[in-house]
Structures are given as C-alpha cells and as structure tokens.
Design an enzyme around this catalytic site. Structure first.
Site, short mmCIF file in Angstrom:
data_model
loop_
_atom_site.label_atom_id
_atom_site.label_comp_id
_atom_site.label_asym_id
_atom_site.label_seq_id
_atom_site.Cartn_x
_atom_site.Cartn_y
_atom_site.Cartn_z
N GLU A 130 5.10 1.77 -3.40
CA GLU A 130 5.39 2.84 -2.46
C GLU A 130 6.05 2.26 -1.21
OE1 GLU A 130 3.37 6.85 -0.59
OE2 GLU A 130 2.18 5.11 -0.80
N GLY A 264 -3.17 -1.26 4.17
CA GLY A 264 -4.61 -1.35 3.96
C GLY A 264 -4.97 -1.30 2.49
N MET A 266 -3.52 0.78 -1.57
CA MET A 266 -2.49 1.57 -2.24
C MET A 266 -3.08 2.26 -3.46
SD MET A 266 0.56 2.65 -2.43
CE MET A 266 1.01 3.82 -3.71
N GLU A 267 -2.80 3.56 -3.55
CA GLU A 267 -3.46 4.43 -4.53
C GLU A 267 -2.85 4.41 -5.93
OE1 GLU A 267 -1.60 5.37 -1.92
OE2 GLU A 267 -0.56 7.26 -2.24
N ASN A 268 -2.45 3.25 -6.46
CA ASN A 268 -1.95 3.20 -7.82
C ASN A 268 -2.99 3.83 -8.75
OD1 ASN A 268 0.12 1.30 -6.82
ND2 ASN A 268 -1.66 -0.05 -6.66
N HIS A 300 -10.41 7.22 0.87
CA HIS A 300 -9.03 7.69 1.03
C HIS A 300 -8.24 7.49 -0.26
CE1 HIS A 300 -5.26 8.10 3.53
NE2 HIS A 300 -4.78 7.45 2.48
N GLU A 301 -8.32 6.30 -0.82
CA GLU A 301 -7.50 6.02 -2.00
C GLU A 301 -8.01 6.77 -3.23
OE1 GLU A 301 -4.85 4.77 -1.13
OE2 GLU A 301 -5.43 3.77 0.73
N GLU A 323 -0.64 11.96 2.67
CA GLU A 323 -1.45 11.08 3.49
C GLU A 323 -2.43 11.83 4.39
OE1 GLU A 323 -1.85 8.25 2.76
OE2 GLU A 323 -0.07 7.72 1.63
N1 BES Z 1 -0.22 5.27 0.32
C1 BES Z 1 -0.81 4.50 1.37
C2 BES Z 1 -0.33 3.07 1.39
C3 BES Z 1 1.07 2.89 1.89
C4 BES Z 1 1.32 2.94 3.24
C5 BES Z 1 2.11 2.62 1.04
C6 BES Z 1 2.60 2.76 3.69
C7 BES Z 1 3.38 2.47 1.49
C8 BES Z 1 3.65 2.52 2.82
C9 BES Z 1 -2.32 4.48 1.27
O1 BES Z 1 -2.88 5.58 0.64
C10 BES Z 1 -2.84 4.49 2.67
O2 BES Z 1 -2.71 5.48 3.33
N2 BES Z 1 -3.40 3.38 3.13
C11 BES Z 1 -3.85 3.24 4.49
C12 BES Z 1 -5.34 3.15 4.57
C13 BES Z 1 -5.99 4.48 4.70
C14 BES Z 1 -7.49 4.36 4.71
C15 BES Z 1 -5.55 5.23 5.92
C16 BES Z 1 -3.26 1.97 5.03
O3 BES Z 1 -2.74 1.21 4.23
O4 BES Z 1 -3.30 1.77 6.22
ZN ZN Z 2 -2.95 7.29 1.73
#
Ligand code: BES
Ligand code: ZN
Length: 859
Positions: A130, A264, A266-268, A300-301, A323
C-alpha cells in the site's frame, strides 16, 4: 498525464511464482494472469516499476499463443505490452517472466535485517504494497478496484519460513537447498493487500477463533513476547465477526513482527505485518501506553479485514474512509476489550490533534480528488485518521450505536468482494436509520468535503442561551466567515440547580436554546463527541471552572484543549490561561494532564531562555500536589491508568518542571533499578529514564546506548532509542544527531529521532543545523513516508529568524512533502511565532515575578 489503466483488458486471477535471492537482493518471478479481453486490442497496459520483464506471451480463448514485447514507462510506472496481432475478446492467459530487486526502502518487495545473539546478521524478505508498490514485485493492475484472486507460490531456502495471505496447500523440493511453497487461492481482493514473506521466522502455536487459526510471528527468540497480541487478536477477531455480522473472510490469520517496517502495521488479508513495537511486548515489563499501542494497532488492522479488505474503496480518494473507519473501530474494539482503559477518553487526545491541523488555513477536506496515486501518500495524516474517526464517532452518537452498526453491516454485505464510494456508506447508514433525519449526505458533506470546523460560541441570552458558529482558525481568528456546518450539539446545563440536557442540530449561524431559568453552568459538547470547539462567554467560563467536578473527564479535557486553542489563536491572553491552570491541581485524569503538560511544553518553546526557570516554577506549582498524592510506588487496588499517570507526571515534573527533588530521586531509583529491576514499576521506568537523561552526562549517555544495543524487548529498545534525544548537553545531543545518519539506528526510526531532537528546546538549534547539512543523506536513507514526517519538527523552531530560514529551506532545495503537509508545518510555525510576537511581553512579566503568581506550593 493519465494514471488510470484502461479497462479494455482486466484481470481476474494471478498465479504468481516468486524466487527471492536474499544474499544478492534480487528476485525472479513468473506470473500467469487470467484476463478478460473486452475489446479487440493489440496492446495491454498494466503497472510495473523497477522490474525487468523478460518475456511476454498471451494464450487467447482459442488456445492460440502470441508472443509480445514489453516497454516500461517509468514516469507512470506502467508497462506497455505490444502484440503482433489483435487479441480476441474473451478470457486469455497472459504469461510474464520478470526479475526485480529486493530494495532497502521498506516498500514493494524489500529486505529487512536483524542480528542474532551472537551478532550475526540475518536477512528476511517482506512486502509492503500500500498504496501503489505491488507493481515493484510483479506486473499487475495496481488499482484498488481491479480485484482478483491470487495464488502465490514461493521458492525459498530450506529452513526459511514462507508466509502469504492464505494457508499452505502444497510444499515440495525445488532443487538443492530449496523448497517450493504454494498457498491457497485468496478471496477476490485488491493488489495492495497481497503479501509474502520469506525468512527465518518463528510462529506461536495457533489459537483457534472459531475456524480461524491465529498465530503471531517474529524473528527467533521473541516468541515469548507474543502472548498479549495473540490475546488482543483473538478478542478482536471474535468481536468483529459479531459487530459486522460476517465471518472472517480469510482461512487463517497471521500477525507478523518485521524488524524494518515503514509504518505501524499493514492490513494484508490474513498476513498482517507490524513494526515490532506494535506487536511484540512483555506484558509484565511494559507501561500502559506500550500495551495500549499494541492493542490499538492489532484492533485497527483486524478491523480492516472486513472494512477495506473485503469491501474496498473504489479509488484512492476513498482512503480516508478506510483508515478513519478502522481507527473508529479500533476504539470500539479496545473499549470493549478493556473498558477500564477508557479508550474513548484518550481518543480525545487524537481528536484534539486533528482539530489542531484542521484549524489551519492550509487544512484540506478529509476527502478530495486524487489523480496520481502518489498524491494519496500525503493523505495518511491526522485529517484522514483522526478527523475521519472523529466525524464517524460524532455520526455514530447522533444516529445511535445500533443504527450505525446496522448501516455498516448493510454496507459490507452490499459491497463484499467489491468496491464502494463514500456516498455508498451514507446511503447504507441512511437506510439503517429509517428515521426522518436530514439525509446523511447533507450532514456529512460539510465535515468530509470541506476543510475546517466551527467554533461554537455560547452566551447567556434572554430566556436561555444563544449559540453561534463560525469557522475556527488560528490565524485571522476573528475574521468573519460565512461557512456553516450542521453541528450535532449536545448540551448539559444546570438550571436553578436542576440538570437539563438538550440535543439539537445547529444548522444556521445562530440558534437560541430556551431554558426555564438562570443557567448556573453549561457544558456544550457534553459527552465530548463533537468535532468542534466551544468558546464560552467569560461569565459562563468562570462558572464552568467553578463546577469542574460536574464535568466528565472528556469534558474537562475538551475544556482545556479548547482554551489552549483560543489562547494560540489570540482569543485568550496567555497569562490568563496559565493562571487558570491552577484550577486543575486536583485533576485525576491522565488525558487532561496530557493536554495541560503539552501546552506548558508549547510555552517553553516560545519563551526566552531566561524565562525558563519561571515556567519551571509554574509547572512545579501545578504538578506537585498531584505527584505528592500519587507518590513513586504503585499502590494496591490502583488502576492501570493511575500508574500511567504517575509516570507521566513524574516525567513532566522532572524535565519541564526541573524539579531537583524529582531529579535526585529519579537518579537514586535508577541506580536501584540497575541492581534489581523489580524495584521500578514499568510505568515509572520510562519517566525515570527521561529524567535521568535530562540531567545526565557522559556516563548516563554511555549506559543508555549500551542498553539500546542489549534491549530485550522492542519497547526497551525504543526507550533507549529516544532517551539520547533528551539529554541537555550539546556534545551529547550532537552525538545523538550523528547516529541518525551513521547506520546505528534503523532507517524506520532515525527520522523520528531527528524529529524529537528538533522539538526539544536544548537540541533544536543543533538539530536544525544538522538537518540543513544532511538532508540529502536523510532523503536517501530514510523511507519516504518517515522522511517527510521528520520535518514536522521544524514547527518547534519558534523565532522570527528560524522561521525565515525554514521558509527558504524547502524551495531552495526542491524538497516536497506531498499534499499540503509543508504548508501546514509552515503555518503551524507561523502560529507559534505570531503567538510569541503577541505574548512575549506579557509572558515575561508573568513568568519573571519572583514567585509564580499563584504562589509556589511544596505539596
Ligand atoms: N493501511 C495502513 C498502513 C499504511 C499507512 C500503508 C500508510 C501505507 C501507507 C494501516 O492500516 C494503518 O493505518 N497503520 C497505522 C497504525 C494504526 C493503528 C493507526 C500506522 O501504520 O501508523
Ligand atoms: Zn489502517
């Protein structure tokens, strides 16, 4: 330039075989893509980046095979496949062979490394696709609406684990020292959710959640840190199956901790990847905040497995919903799992952060059109996550939680295995509500498609109260604005000693709220769910401050947070604000303290060095009574939140408050901790480390570095990663800076250490000079998303001279931060410098009086 792929040829299935070569950092791959040719064409356009396509062939519906040729278009990250003849409409099989690189940029198919106990370096390969990096691992239609089934096969060295989205269906030898591992077909899903990992990883035993085995993966030796996340994961899986009313859409669920990870987590689907601090934790040795972080990220994931993975936004403009919703559900699930944590109260801190950015003229709507997919990378910010989640919470409370959930269920059932737009959610929620409420879109459009939010002003009027709204901004705060929002207002008043509650939708610029008698006090935004600020007329504010005990913690939090914002915007003089913080000496909620302390820190960045002792005295005056109440030792029967609060306050008092007693005691307790670790509560330890660093010299610095290198948990490593940014001696801060480009610190962390150094009053000058000298190295070493965030630190460079330098720096070097990020940082800096210009004299008078205005107490 067009970035969207034509829809003349669309994929339905990918059979992918990949063979990574870890030592050389390359991989070879083959893909057979089942495609539907909808119109006769002689070329196919799809995405590819940093790949060499070795061969192209297509087998048409009649079984005829055509060889093709590929040309890469690096600017648009596409490959154009040309064939000598037109392709017949119908289902065809496109066969591609290609090679690529395992990069060190933490995106696409990348390498991560770790050291074992003997100091030997090991390498693993992981993916992060992503938003638009699947194209670095295999040629594909890399758009969220191009859903397909994926069947992955990995060829891996013996002794290495292979993990992908689904369970293993076949394994066999593949020549000397290698194995072939084939995974089951995935559901129909988007390319950005595909994942594969190869490395010497270890898994826990699975726990079964219904039919789904749930495992935690890590590099060897960390399995003992998996229990908490496994419990959180199991709870969430069960909880969401129930909330969504749909079984988990995968065949297994693996949560994997990866030593190098850009974000943080990634929701694969079925193979969620995490940075280690967000997954692996020693429950007995962790602070409340550290545990909450793991629970949050897991929740979250796992929430995304349905919302995002099963039903997906049609294009990247919809990323906010993905998100924001996962962030909202993160709170719902964690609140259900650990009600004592009061997760919705601490969500106030996130909401306040979003109100901070969204109060800038350089804010943006939550949702806006996205042309180039790269543009959406700047969308992963506070507005998407925190404002998005806040407006969903506001809507949930307005509709009622059951109605809201029913709407979500309807939306997911309707769009499962498919895609949706934001308006599809409003439609489903409107149907679930089945009430004569104004159509969902009318309420929501102002919050989602327009930047900003209102400040609601409350004053006494004949027969009750008068509410009025206008846009809140930090700069030109008093400028008139015609903008209106549909504001769901809940207010609670004490009227002649009787409690009354009123709910209304404030649509116009003004509204009267009749009340049967004189108002003793009133709380607007009762319950704290609204995404707006409240400005009380002076008499109402005074009476509210007299009635603090009648307010819920979230309401006290909002009160302070709004007062701070009014102060930053020039609507409340800073000395007046500082004076009224004395009313919070008895405060017991850690979130209220968080906002109080954060603003003392803000003032500290604004004032002259000479005034720091005056501010420190004021901080001591405010904090000492609470610290005296809590002491150093945990008490039986105390809640986890009280323990965390103790740590927060000791840290603030020992650093910002410069309290010599606290500093001395912190040193003593750290010395004792070195002898016997059981003597320090895990919530107090981080505070002790921070306080020791603030007063520390060479010896402490060396000790913390060594602890960083020997860390036994990701949290411990993180603690001693940041501690060196908290020293005050310039030579030590300089050493910390040097380490951010020396390779001693992982590139996933270094930019955040730089940001912390920029934000500190003792290090910011040095750090700014360092960034000016090393930004090119940093741009090359750091993952792009984190490199951009590093520059948030410039908002702490509060002086006219620094501001001029910062403004010149970015255009001079052509540094772009994406979207409106840079404009926002610059405006935040402007707000702070403006505040400094406006308040400097008054603050000087207020803080340089021999004893602080409220009289220093010893507590
Ligand atoms: N889908 C996101 C990870 C992501 C972020 C992929 C930016 C590509 C670009 C994931 O679901 C996410 O939101 N992760 C957060 C943590 C969450 C607890 C808020 C993160 O990575 O900060
Ligand atoms: Zn997310």
């Amino acid at each position: 330039m067009s970035y969207r792929l034509p829809t003349t040829v669309v994929p339905s299935r990918y059979d992918i075989r990949l063979e990574p070569d870890l030592p050389t950092g390359t991989f070879a791959g083959e893909a057979t893509v089942t495609v539907t040719v909808r119109e006769p064409v002689d070329e196919i356009l799809l995405n590819a980046a940093e790949l060499a396509i070795r061969s192209v062939a297509i087998e048409g519906p009649g079984g005829r095979t055509l060889e093709g040729a590929a040309t890469l278009e690096p600017d648009t990250e596409r490959a154009r496949l040309r064939f000598p003849e037109r392709l017949d409409p119908g289902e065809s099989r496109l066969r591609l062979a290609f090679t690529g690189i395992l990069n060190d940029q933490l995106h696409g198919f990348y390498r991560s490394t770790w050291k074992d106990a003997a100091g030997q370096v090991h390498t693993l390969a992981a993916t992060q696709f992503e938003a638009v990096d699947a194209r670095r691992a295999f040629p594909c239609w890399d758009e969220p609406a191009c859903k397909a089934v994926f069947a992955v096969t990995l060829v891996v060295p013996d002794g290495y684990a292979a993990v992908s989205n689904t369970g293993i269906v076949a394994e066999g030898p593949a020549g000397p020292g290698r194995r072939t591992v084939s995974f089951a077909d995935t559901i129909r899903m988007s390319t950005y959710l595909v994942a594969f990992l190869v490395g010497e990883l270890e898994a826990t035993e699975p726990v079964m959640v219904g039919k789904t085995p749930l495992r935690i993966w890590s590099v060897p030796g960390k399995r003992r840190l998996a229990r908490f996340a496994q419990e959180a994961g199991a709870f969430c899986l069960r909880f969401f199956e129930d909330y969504y009313g749909i079984p988990y859409p995968g065949d297994k669920l693996d949560l994997l901790g990866i030593p190098d990870f850009a974000s943080g987590a990634m929701e694969n689907l079925g193979a969620i990847t995490f940075r280690e601090t967000a997954l692996l934790v020693d429950e007995g040795a962790a602070s409340h905040n550290e545990l909450e972080r793991v629970a949050d990220v897991v929740a979250h994931e796992v929430a995304h497995m349905w919302f995002g993975d099963l039903a997906t936004m049609a294009w990247w403009n919809g990323i906010w919903l993905n998100e924001a919703f996962a962030t909202f559900m993160e709170m719902v699930a964690v609140d259900a799992w650990k009600p004592a944590w009061q997760r919705w109260v601490s969500f106030g801190v996130s909401r306040a952060a979003a109100l901070g950015v969204d109060g800038l003229r350089a804010s943006r709507p939550i949702e806006f059109p996205v042309e180039a997919p790269r543009d959406c990378e700047a969308m992963f910010d506070l507005l998407t996550y925190e404002k998005g989640a806040s407006v969903l919470r506001m809507l949930e409370q307005y509709l009622g939680p059951e109605t809201f959930r029913d709407g979500i269920r309807l939306y997911l059932r309707r769009h499962a295995y498919g895609n949706a737009e934001t308006t599809d959610l409003w439609r489903a929620l409107g149907q679930a509500a089945r009430q004569p409420i104004p159509p969902m879109t009318e309420i929501m459009d102002g919050w989602v498609f327009r930047p900003g939010y209102p400040v609601v002003t409350v004053a006494e009027a004949a027969g009750g109260l008068r509410l009025s709204q206008r846009r809140f901004t930090y700069l030109e705060a008093e400028a008139a604005s015609e903008e209106r929002w549909q504001v769901p207002v809940t207010l609670r008043a004490s009227v002649g000693g009787r409690a009354v509650e009123r709910r209304l939708l404030l649509e116009a610029g003004e509204a009267d709220v009749p009340l049967a008698g004189p108002v003793d006090h009133v709380v607007v935004n009762a319950g704290g769910h609204g995404f707006y600020r409240v400005r009380y007329a002076a008499p109402l504010r005074a009476r509210l401050l007299d009635a603090l005990s009648a307010l819920a913690p979230i309401e006290r939090f909002d009160l302070v947070s709004d007062l701070v914002a009014l102060c930053q915007a020039g609507m409340l003089p800073a000395p007046e604000y500082l004076e009224l913080t004395a009313r919070f000496r008895e405060e017991t909620d850690r979130n209220v303290w968080t906002v109080l302390v954060a603003y003392f820190g803000y003032v500290n960045r604004v004032i002259d060095e000479a005034l720091r002792p005056g501010l420190a005295a004021l901080v001591r005056d405010r904090l000492r009574p609470a610290v005296a109440r809590l002491g150093w030792e945990p008490r039986a029967g105390e809640s986890e939140l009280e323990r965390q609060l103790r740590g927060d306050l000791l840290r603030a008092l020992g650093t910002l408050g410069d309290d010599p007693e606290i500093q001395g005691e912190a040193r003593r307790r750290y010395a004792r901790y070195r002898e016997d670790e059981r003597t320090l509560d895990p919530n107090v330890l981080p505070a002790v480390v921070a306080v020791v660093a603030a007063g520390g010299g060479e010896a402490e610095y060396a000790e913390f570095l060594e602890r960083f290198q020997r860390a036994r948990t990701p949290q411990e490593e993180q603690r001693y990663l940041y501690a060196p940014a908290g020293f005050r001696q310039p030579a030590l801060l300089q050493r910390t800076l040097d380490r951010t480009v020396s390779g001693d610190i992982r590139s996933q962390d270094a930019p955040f250490v730089v940001r912390a150094l920029l934000a500190g009053v003792y290090g910011r000058g040095l750090a700014w000079a360092f960034v000016k000298g090393h930004w090119q190295t940093m741009a090359r070493l750091y993952p792009p998303s984190a490199y951009r965030r590093m520059y948030e630190g410039v908002t702490a460079l509060v002086s006219q001279a620094w501001e001029r330098e910062v403004r010149a720096f970015f255009p001079e070097h052509g540094i772009e931060l994406g979207g409106k990020t840079l404009e926002q940082y610059l405006e935040q800096l402007r707000v702070a410098v403006r505040f400094q210009e406006r308040e400097a004299a008054a603050l000087a008078a207020h803080l340089s009086s021999p004893s602080p205005p409220s009289g220093e107490r010893t507590g």
